[in-house]
Enzyme design. Structure first.
Site, PDB file in Angstrom:
ATOM      1  N   TRP A  58     -26.011  37.784  15.771  1.00  0.00           N
ATOM      2  CA  TRP A  58     -25.687  39.197  16.005  1.00  0.00           C
ATOM      3  C   TRP A  58     -26.208  39.695  17.354  1.00  0.00           C
ATOM      4  O   TRP A  58     -25.798  40.751  17.816  1.00  0.00           O
ATOM      5  CB  TRP A  58     -26.290  40.072  14.889  1.00  0.00           C
ATOM      6  CG  TRP A  58     -27.749  39.786  14.623  1.00  0.00           C
ATOM      7  CD1 TRP A  58     -28.251  38.988  13.644  1.00  0.00           C
ATOM      8  CD2 TRP A  58     -28.878  40.255  15.369  1.00  0.00           C
ATOM      9  NE1 TRP A  58     -29.626  38.921  13.737  1.00  0.00           N
ATOM     10  CE2 TRP A  58     -30.032  39.700  14.787  1.00  0.00           C
ATOM     11  CE3 TRP A  58     -29.028  41.096  16.478  1.00  0.00           C
ATOM     12  CZ2 TRP A  58     -31.320  39.937  15.269  1.00  0.00           C
ATOM     13  CZ3 TRP A  58     -30.311  41.343  16.970  1.00  0.00           C
ATOM     14  CH2 TRP A  58     -31.440  40.768  16.358  1.00  0.00           C
ATOM     15  N   ASN A  59     -27.118  38.949  18.002  1.00  0.00           N
ATOM     16  CA  ASN A  59     -27.753  39.544  19.191  1.00  0.00           C
ATOM     17  C   ASN A  59     -26.844  39.523  20.421  1.00  0.00           C
ATOM     18  O   ASN A  59     -26.938  40.408  21.263  1.00  0.00           O
ATOM     19  CB  ASN A  59     -29.125  38.926  19.476  1.00  0.00           C
ATOM     20  CG  ASN A  59     -29.085  37.450  19.763  1.00  0.00           C
ATOM     21  OD1 ASN A  59     -28.087  36.782  19.509  1.00  0.00           O
ATOM     22  ND2 ASN A  59     -30.172  36.923  20.289  1.00  0.00           N
ATOM     23  N   LYS A  71     -17.833  31.599  12.002  1.00  0.00           N
ATOM     24  CA  LYS A  71     -18.475  32.520  11.049  1.00  0.00           C
ATOM     25  C   LYS A  71     -19.417  33.408  11.875  1.00  0.00           C
ATOM     26  O   LYS A  71     -20.504  32.983  12.271  1.00  0.00           O
ATOM     27  CB  LYS A  71     -19.254  31.706  10.003  1.00  0.00           C
ATOM     28  CG  LYS A  71     -20.335  32.506   9.257  1.00  0.00           C
ATOM     29  CD  LYS A  71     -19.761  33.541   8.322  1.00  0.00           C
ATOM     30  CE  LYS A  71     -20.877  34.326   7.614  1.00  0.00           C
ATOM     31  NZ  LYS A  71     -21.368  35.471   8.415  1.00  0.00           N
ATOM     32  N   PRO A  72     -18.985  34.645  12.180  1.00  0.00           N
ATOM     33  CA  PRO A  72     -19.868  35.525  12.954  1.00  0.00           C
ATOM     34  C   PRO A  72     -20.930  36.142  12.042  1.00  0.00           C
ATOM     35  O   PRO A  72     -20.751  36.196  10.820  1.00  0.00           O
ATOM     36  CB  PRO A  72     -18.911  36.600  13.465  1.00  0.00           C
ATOM     37  CG  PRO A  72     -17.788  36.635  12.481  1.00  0.00           C
ATOM     38  CD  PRO A  72     -17.697  35.280  11.833  1.00  0.00           C
ATOM     39  N   ALA A  73     -21.997  36.627  12.629  1.00  0.00           N
ATOM     40  CA  ALA A  73     -23.047  37.284  11.848  1.00  0.00           C
ATOM     41  C   ALA A  73     -22.464  38.496  11.125  1.00  0.00           C
ATOM     42  O   ALA A  73     -21.641  39.221  11.683  1.00  0.00           O
ATOM     43  CB  ALA A  73     -24.167  37.727  12.779  1.00  0.00           C
ATOM     44  N   SER A  74     -22.931  38.730   9.899  1.00  0.00           N
ATOM     45  CA  SER A  74     -22.370  39.831   9.106  1.00  0.00           C
ATOM     46  C   SER A  74     -22.725  41.195   9.697  1.00  0.00           C
ATOM     47  O   SER A  74     -22.055  42.184   9.427  1.00  0.00           O
ATOM     48  CB  SER A  74     -22.881  39.760   7.665  1.00  0.00           C
ATOM     49  OG  SER A  74     -22.336  38.620   7.055  1.00  0.00           O
ATOM     50  N   GLY A 131     -29.217  30.572  16.174  1.00  0.00           N
ATOM     51  CA  GLY A 131     -29.933  31.404  15.208  1.00  0.00           C
ATOM     52  C   GLY A 131     -31.347  30.889  15.029  1.00  0.00           C
ATOM     53  O   GLY A 131     -31.902  30.233  15.915  1.00  0.00           O
ATOM     54  N   SER A 132     -31.901  31.146  13.846  1.00  0.00           N
ATOM     55  CA  SER A 132     -33.320  30.840  13.639  1.00  0.00           C
ATOM     56  C   SER A 132     -33.546  29.348  13.369  1.00  0.00           C
ATOM     57  O   SER A 132     -32.640  28.639  12.903  1.00  0.00           O
ATOM     58  CB  SER A 132     -33.858  31.647  12.459  1.00  0.00           C
ATOM     59  OG  SER A 132     -33.409  31.070  11.259  1.00  0.00           O
ATOM     60  N   GLU A 161     -29.038  25.889  18.840  1.00  0.00           N
ATOM     61  CA  GLU A 161     -29.717  26.760  19.811  1.00  0.00           C
ATOM     62  C   GLU A 161     -30.572  27.705  18.965  1.00  0.00           C
ATOM     63  O   GLU A 161     -30.064  28.646  18.379  1.00  0.00           O
ATOM     64  CB  GLU A 161     -28.651  27.481  20.633  1.00  0.00           C
ATOM     65  CG  GLU A 161     -29.152  27.932  21.969  1.00  0.00           C
ATOM     66  CD  GLU A 161     -29.595  29.363  21.911  1.00  0.00           C
ATOM     67  OE1 GLU A 161     -30.808  29.573  21.645  1.00  0.00           O
ATOM     68  OE2 GLU A 161     -28.770  30.250  22.120  1.00  0.00           O
ATOM     69  N   LEU A 162     -31.863  27.384  18.893  1.00  0.00           N
ATOM     70  CA  LEU A 162     -32.718  28.009  17.870  1.00  0.00           C
ATOM     71  C   LEU A 162     -33.772  28.926  18.485  1.00  0.00           C
ATOM     72  O   LEU A 162     -33.663  29.346  19.624  1.00  0.00           O
ATOM     73  CB  LEU A 162     -33.332  26.904  17.006  1.00  0.00           C
ATOM     74  CG  LEU A 162     -32.299  25.920  16.409  1.00  0.00           C
ATOM     75  CD1 LEU A 162     -32.979  24.814  15.622  1.00  0.00           C
ATOM     76  CD2 LEU A 162     -31.274  26.640  15.546  1.00  0.00           C
ATOM     77  N   CYS A 192     -33.473  35.198  22.230  1.00  0.00           N
ATOM     78  CA  CYS A 192     -34.347  34.051  21.979  1.00  0.00           C
ATOM     79  C   CYS A 192     -35.007  33.551  23.258  1.00  0.00           C
ATOM     80  O   CYS A 192     -35.872  32.685  23.205  1.00  0.00           O
ATOM     81  CB  CYS A 192     -33.598  32.944  21.257  1.00  0.00           C
ATOM     82  SG  CYS A 192     -32.108  32.502  22.094  1.00  0.00           S
ATOM     83  N   GLU A 194     -25.548  24.286  26.306  1.00  0.00           N
ATOM     84  CA  GLU A 194     -24.356  25.127  26.409  1.00  0.00           C
ATOM     85  C   GLU A 194     -24.199  25.579  27.859  1.00  0.00           C
ATOM     86  O   GLU A 194     -25.185  25.702  28.593  1.00  0.00           O
ATOM     87  CB  GLU A 194     -24.490  26.331  25.474  1.00  0.00           C
ATOM     88  CG  GLU A 194     -24.568  25.894  24.013  1.00  0.00           C
ATOM     89  CD  GLU A 194     -24.425  27.040  23.023  1.00  0.00           C
ATOM     90  OE1 GLU A 194     -25.160  28.030  23.160  1.00  0.00           O
ATOM     91  OE2 GLU A 194     -23.572  26.933  22.117  1.00  0.00           O
TER      92      GLU A 194
HETATM   93  C1  SIN Z   1     -29.835  34.175  22.840  1.00  0.00           C
HETATM   94  O1  SIN Z   1     -30.714  35.001  22.738  1.00  0.00           O
HETATM   95  O2  SIN Z   1     -29.457  33.526  21.859  1.00  0.00           O
HETATM   96  C2  SIN Z   1     -29.137  33.857  24.148  1.00  0.00           C
HETATM   97  C3  SIN Z   1     -29.517  34.692  25.259  1.00  0.00           C
HETATM   98  C4  SIN Z   1     -28.835  34.355  26.553  1.00  0.00           C
HETATM   99  O3  SIN Z   1     -27.721  33.830  26.611  1.00  0.00           O
HETATM  100  O4  SIN Z   1     -29.450  34.636  27.559  1.00  0.00           O
END
Ligand code: SIN
Length: 484
Positions: free
Chosen positions: A158-159, A182-185, A235-236, A257-258, A291, A464
């Site tokens: 979601w971020n 599947k996007p975040a709800s 995500g986490s 990507e955690l 993150c 990525e």
């Molecule tokens: C993320 O917080 O998952 C990615 C942040 C970014 O692309 O800089």
């Protein structure tokens, strides 16, 4: 953009259905999506279950042969058409994202451009799916091809509702993969709007589906399916671990990507004003919910007080508010529990002797708004173990390079890191020794489509963006020719 205009522009692009093979899908039970600034429901998405997820997987499977064998130049052309439509709709997409995520409109508009930069970059990469020829010691000629791995599943957070989607979909579609997303709800509408635009740009039916609903149910079906050949998740760490386990029986390729607990190190020789400005730039993206946000700041003791006070002074000026208020830089947190986590981290810091230099309380706006906060001192151990994911910057003093490197590396995470110094030799020493996938030197911003993004240790694996991003979506095939 004023509130009413922003809401209208966002709601204009909002579609309250999922998309299976390009067709709208609804369900009897639905999931409510709220505006984190007000807690008010802005719309609903279908609560799809296993059967609909299987349908989406089958569609991706059926569409794969034609899409993967299509001319990569045509895929590049499609990606460029999609990117043009995203540019044309950037204001509306930004407004929609601001509504469901709460990030300031200007920032959301910036994320649309960031998201689109992945599509544009990977359009070029589709045209560079280059193989090799090699003489074999057996007297043959070996040809290598880079072939699409197959239908992919993407579970996105979601971020960054747009950028985390396009950072996966861009390379996947360029390589010839099909996808179920599947996007975040909390933030499904941006993903649905982007998928609608992809179909408007001419994507063949079935290549892309967006399924909404319970994450555990849909994630379970996606990971168990033998038809899905690749999972990419942002995500986490605990959820990533679970998904990787679920992918093991079918030996899917996996990118993770955690979480991170990024250290930011400031040496006494650094430009302190620059360090302060860049700490703020890095930390308050998405209101502290990224993150790669600096999670713990270490400052050489002789300048720790000066840095922390400058930082606190600047942080106290940051405008907080709703997404469409002019000049706002920090919005609400995504959920009530995110506010509680910031409060818990603050309470533990205070209990360990940390001093609050600015902020430290829920914001007067109430709800999920929290004051941008700076603390000095206390125990950094908590921040090595856990990311706050909120607007709190804990600052700690250190005495030597070895000590700070040990502290920076004493974490199970290894995503981003930052160092501020004018000494190039020291910057390189830290940059090479730090256990992280990414290190910013004298900058708080390291994310762009052209840079490899990803972590080490419990922050995951795979990269990525950049020239490496497409490798996650191709298998190397060799054809050996016995020639005269
Ligand atoms: C993320 O917080 O998952 C990615 C942040 C970014 O692309 O800089």
């Amino acid at each position: 953009m004023p509130d009413a205009k922003g809401r209208a522009a966002g709601l204009d692009l909002m579609r309250q259905h999922a998309l299976i093979a390009g067709e709208p899908v609804t369900s009897e039970t639905r999931i409510a999506v709220d505006d984190p600034a007000t807690g008010q429901i802005i719309g609903h998405v279908p609560d799809l279950g296993a059967a609909d997820t299987e349908r989406a997987i089958q569609a991706a499977h059926d569409a794969f042969p034609a899409w993967s064998r299509s001319d990569p130049h045509k895929r590049a052309a499609f990606l460029r058409d999609w990117a043009r439509l995203i540019d044309d709709n950037a204001e509306g997409l930004g407004a929609l994202m601001a509504l469901e995520n709460g990030k300031p409109f200007e920032e959301a508009r910036g994320e649309v451009a960031y998201a689109n930069s992945f599509i544009k970059w990977f359009a070029g990469e589709a045209e560079r799916l280059i193989g090799e020829t090699q003489d074999s010691p057996l007297g043959h000629v070996i040809l290598t091809f880079r072939e699409a791995v197959g239908p992919c599943a993407f579970i996105t957070p979601w971020n960054f509702p747009a950028a985390m989607l396009t950072r996966k979909l861009g390379p996947a579609l360029a390589a010839g993969c099909t996808a179920v997303v599947k996007p975040a709800s909390q933030t499904p509408f941006t993903a649905i709007a982007l998928a609608e635009l992809a179909y408007q740009a001419g994507l063949p039916k079935g290549v892309l589906s967006v399924v909404t609903g319970d994450a555990a149910t849909i994630g379970g079906v996606l990971t168990a399916s033998p038809l899905i050949r690749k999972l990419s998740f942002t995500g986490s760490t605990p959820v990533g671990r679970l998904l990787a386990e679920q992918c093991a029986p079918t030996l899917k390729r996996v990118s993770m990507e955690l979480g991170g607990a990024a250290p930011l190190i400031v040496f006494a020789d650094a430009d302190l004003d620059l360090a302060v400005a860049e700490t703020i730039r890095g930390k308050f993206r998405n209101s502290g919910q990224t993150c790669v946000c600096p999670n713990r700041v270490y400052v050489e003791r002789s300048v720790a007080d000066a840095y922390a006070r400058k930082l606190a002074e600047a942080v106290a000026q940051i405008p907080v508010g709703g997404a469409f208020e002019p000049g706002v830089k920090v919005g609400p947190l995504i959920e009530d529990k995110a506010v509680r986590k910031v409060q818990d981290h603050l309470a533990l810091t205070r209990a360990a002797g940390g001093e609050v230099l600015t902020g430290g309380e829920p914001h007067a706006l109430g709800g999920r708004f929290f004051q941008p906060t700076v603390t000095l001192g206390g125990d950094d151990a908590l921040f090595r173990r856990e990311e706050t994911f909120g607007p709190l910057i804990p600052v700690f003093a250190f005495d030597s390079e070895d000590e700070v490197l040990d502290k920076a590396n004493d974490s199970e995470f290894g995503l981003a890191s930052y160092v501020f110094t004018r000494d190039l030799d020291r910057a390189m020493h830290i940059g090479r020794r730090i256990e992280a996938g990414m290190c910013g030197v004298n900058t708080g911003i390291i994310s762009t489509a052209v840079a490899p993004f990803g972590g080490v240790k419990q922050s995951g694996y795979g990269r990525e963006g950049s020239i490496h991003g497409i490798d996650e979506y191709v298998d190397i095939k060799q054809v050996t020719l016995a020639l005269r």
